[in-house]
Design an enzyme around this catalytic site. Sequence first.
Site, PDB file in Angstrom:
ATOM      1  N   ARG A  50       0.834  -1.194   0.000  1.00  0.00           N
ATOM      2  CA  ARG A  50       0.000   0.000   0.000  1.00  0.00           C
ATOM      3  C   ARG A  50       0.874   1.251   0.000  1.00  0.00           C
ATOM      4  NH1 ARG A  50      -3.220  -0.663   5.306  1.00  0.00           N
ATOM      5  NH2 ARG A  50      -3.933   1.436   4.743  1.00  0.00           N
ATOM      6  N   SER A  72       0.552   3.860   2.029  1.00  0.00           N
ATOM      7  CA  SER A  72       0.685   4.544   3.308  1.00  0.00           C
ATOM      8  C   SER A  72       2.123   4.487   3.822  1.00  0.00           C
ATOM      9  CB  SER A  72      -0.251   3.921   4.358  1.00  0.00           C
ATOM     10  OG  SER A  72       0.266   2.697   4.834  1.00  0.00           O
ATOM     11  N   LYS A  87      -3.397  -8.661  10.003  1.00  0.00           N
ATOM     12  CA  LYS A  87      -4.782  -8.467  10.426  1.00  0.00           C
ATOM     13  C   LYS A  87      -5.649  -7.869   9.319  1.00  0.00           C
ATOM     14  CE  LYS A  87      -4.379  -3.920  12.671  1.00  0.00           C
ATOM     15  NZ  LYS A  87      -4.625  -3.159  13.910  1.00  0.00           N
ATOM     16  N   ASP A  88      -5.022  -7.338   8.247  1.00  0.00           N
ATOM     17  CA  ASP A  88      -5.783  -6.802   7.123  1.00  0.00           C
ATOM     18  C   ASP A  88      -6.181  -7.870   6.108  1.00  0.00           C
ATOM     19  OD1 ASP A  88      -5.581  -4.228   8.123  1.00  0.00           O
ATOM     20  OD2 ASP A  88      -3.816  -3.719   6.927  1.00  0.00           O
ATOM     21  N   THR A  95     -11.278   5.840  18.126  1.00  0.00           N
ATOM     22  CA  THR A  95     -10.945   4.572  17.479  1.00  0.00           C
ATOM     23  C   THR A  95     -12.113   4.123  16.613  1.00  0.00           C
ATOM     24  OG1 THR A  95     -10.413   2.221  17.769  1.00  0.00           O
ATOM     25  CG2 THR A  95     -11.706   3.252  19.514  1.00  0.00           C
ATOM     26  N   GLY A 125      -8.019   6.840   9.263  1.00  0.00           N
ATOM     27  CA  GLY A 125      -6.898   7.605   8.726  1.00  0.00           C
ATOM     28  C   GLY A 125      -5.590   6.971   9.129  1.00  0.00           C
ATOM     29  N   ARG A 139      -4.329  10.248  13.021  1.00  0.00           N
ATOM     30  CA  ARG A 139      -5.007   9.925  14.278  1.00  0.00           C
ATOM     31  C   ARG A 139      -4.281  10.530  15.485  1.00  0.00           C
ATOM     32  NH1 ARG A 139      -6.093   3.594  13.712  1.00  0.00           N
ATOM     33  NH2 ARG A 139      -4.485   3.687  12.084  1.00  0.00           N
TER      34      ARG A 139
END
Length: 292
Positions: A7, A9, A78-79, A119, A142, A147
């Site tokens: 990704r 990010s 976890k994604d 959250t 975000g 955050r």
Amino acid sequence: MIRVGTRKSRLAQAQTEKVVEILERETGRSYSIQTLETLGDKENWKSIEDIEGEGVFTRELDEALINDAIDLAVHSCKDVPTRMRSEIKISGYIERGAANDVLVGGALDELPEGGVIGTGSPRRQAIIKKLRPDLKLKSIRGNIDTRIRKARDGDVDAVMLAEAGLHRLELEDKIDYRFKVPETLPAPAQGALCITCRANDREMEEICSAVDHKPTRYSVVAERAAMNEFGYGCTTPVGAYGQVDEKLVFTLEHIEIGERVKVVGEPTNAEKIGRKAARMIMDKNDVFENDR
């Protein structure tokens, strides 16, 4: 040159650079990193529940693998959906980082009565409701910097995040409070990174196996298997944590219904252990009857 997708990010790129360093060291091959924007990144004003379908942070990378635009993809475990496309498989697990959650903005016991926690995770929201029912919750999304800024600017009193992400961005100094595992269980696979490849690509499977960390693999397989047995994704308040010494000690909690179980067994039976733990909770609670 082996093409590694990730990704766009800042956290995803930092994680992928770490994985590539390990791959280069262990395999002696050369790698290039290619970034893609996923649906979850594009629609970051929506909650995860409101984005249609599973794998909001993995779909585009899966497509790139299937279409031979990349050779490997690096993900936060976890994604990754527990029910993956048949053309894709997880072939390597990097040694897990910190699995726990943290607060940035203030310590849990020092936040003012009626304070606001930011959250977007139903699991984290359920934890706060359990530990500090007086606090209010605000759903936010975000990247990590966004955050943290919400806490700094006073939009919320504190934000709840995964410690591993802060470590990987060298932001440990921002942490004001750590939730302890196993007292508070993390999201399934939190803190772990994995590498996916095409299911029929033997060469890439062998490359991934060179860096595969078995204790992390067994722990995460159990955690993902439990979620698969439940039929849940990341939008459900379930915590899970496996730890391997000589045995695999697996703890599973459905926070919303207040049920926690522990199963101990051989690490090589990780998937069976995860499914058994989930069934133990399901068999004791009528809330699951309509899902069977």
